[in-house]
Design an enzyme around this catalytic site. Sequence first.
Site, PDB file in Angstrom:
ATOM      1  N   THR A  62       0.823  -1.207   0.000  1.00  0.00           N
ATOM      2  CA  THR A  62       0.000   0.000   0.000  1.00  0.00           C
ATOM      3  C   THR A  62       0.860   1.262   0.000  1.00  0.00           C
ATOM      4  OG1 THR A  62      -1.486   1.277   1.418  1.00  0.00           O
ATOM      5  CG2 THR A  62      -0.116  -0.304   2.523  1.00  0.00           C
ATOM      6  N   ASP A  63       0.282   2.374  -0.465  1.00  0.00           N
ATOM      7  CA  ASP A  63       0.995   3.660  -0.388  1.00  0.00           C
ATOM      8  C   ASP A  63       1.076   4.166   1.049  1.00  0.00           C
ATOM      9  OD1 ASP A  63      -1.699   4.340  -0.033  1.00  0.00           O
ATOM     10  OD2 ASP A  63      -1.714   5.931  -1.549  1.00  0.00           O
ATOM     11  N   GLU A  64       0.278   3.555   1.957  1.00  0.00           N
ATOM     12  CA  GLU A  64       0.235   4.071   3.330  1.00  0.00           C
ATOM     13  C   GLU A  64       1.558   3.875   4.065  1.00  0.00           C
ATOM     14  OE1 GLU A  64      -3.493   3.406   5.399  1.00  0.00           O
ATOM     15  OE2 GLU A  64      -4.516   3.122   3.495  1.00  0.00           O
ATOM     16  N   TYR A 120      -1.851  -0.449  10.972  1.00  0.00           N
ATOM     17  CA  TYR A 120      -1.972  -1.096   9.651  1.00  0.00           C
ATOM     18  C   TYR A 120      -0.762  -0.775   8.783  1.00  0.00           C
ATOM     19  CZ  TYR A 120      -3.290  -1.595   4.731  1.00  0.00           C
ATOM     20  OH  TYR A 120      -3.285  -1.896   3.381  1.00  0.00           O
TER      21      TYR A 120
END
Length: 359
Positions: free
Chosen positions: A140-142, A165
């Site tokens: 993910t980009d997170e 997360y």
Amino acid sequence: MSTQSKTIPPKIIMVTGGACFIGSHVVRLLVNKYPGYHIVNLDALTYAGNMANLKDVGKAPNYTFEKGDITDEARIRELFEQYHFDAVIHLAAESHVDRSIMDPLAFVKTNVLGTAILLHAAHAAWKKDPAGKLFYHVSTDEVYGSLGKEGFFTEETPYDPRSPYSASKASSDHFVMAWYHTYGMPVILSNCSNNYGSNHFPEKLIPLMINNILHHKPLPVYGKGENVRDWLFVEDHARAIDTIFHHGKTGEKYNIGGFNEWKNIDIVNLLCGIMDKKLGRTPGESAQLITYVKDRPGHDLRYAIDATKLNKELGWKPSLQFEEGLEKTVDWYLANQDWVKAVTSGDYQNYYAEQYVKR
Ligand code: NAD
Ligand code: TYD
């Protein structure tokens, strides 16, 4: 280890988390597009996994479902012995930020330990002959953290995760690269922005709002609704994974994004407008349901992906404009109310009460 192009497409592929939102679109694409491949979908069928997501390909001769948990080391080893996988496309994860705030250790277990167990099993199976093998990790980009008003995440942006997360996904990415550098494991990573589309579990912003608008329930916007996300249609993500899997360079990572930034409140208003029309409501009726609620702790302000590398090197670009994709998504939810009812009964009610009602 130098980077190299993979020339021989693998034939027996384990897709982890194939019963989920994104995973089901990836499995469908691979099963239909590559009849010569055998796709083995390993999924624990947690609250987010759903066999109904794949009922159209469930009986395909090149598809097998295996119920199992990626943290069950013995099971994973057995599956590698049984199927002699050429590749893994790893999507299984706990994926919802709000749940990671409620129950962080579940995220450490599945996302960190589960990924390490898969890597360990793949290495044991492939170490004698790694040619043509591939471990593709979907991330993910997170992991890059939170942007201010300017700038984009590139593949070189340092990791700065801020939620349980994103920290667990960042950790899993580091383990994947550790197996590449230490053991020479052929790996590829991709980091994608927020997805939307059919079969999306209605705990995430877009499907939750669609469901609440339909049922005249409050639309809970965190904080002032000013946070920005970069949205990509899920089928475009599945196409990007296919492209990177077949043409990406081992040891490299690719950002995937929609070049499509939206403030949350603008998305909610857009959805209200689309649904007013489709449901025959007076313009502005659904927007009256908008309710500003307590902000998410540590809420990342803005994500925006620079997907230039994927576009320039592998020719991928998003296929849909956001408004068109949202219309398609709303249509899917309106036509698939049985699916929504099935996934929002039981545990969803407890989650919803904990997250929104009791606060
Ligand atoms: P999801 O939450 O909808 O589904 C997760 C899937 O993993 C479910 O099918 C579940 O049954 C399975 N699973 C969970 N724990 C498992 C375990 N221990 N063993 C085996 N299976 C297990 O996921 P999603 O939103 O479709 O995301 C899929 C992947 O893509 C994740 O790795 C996520 O981090 C990544 N990703 C998601 C987004 C997004 O916008 N949703 C964006 C970028 C990357
Ligand atoms: P979400 O879909 O959970 O994805 P992520 O947090 O992984 O980006 O949330 C998208 C954005 O919408 C995020 O800024 C949080 C916000 N949000 C709300 O305002 N209300 C909600 O009920 C939810 C689920 C999210």
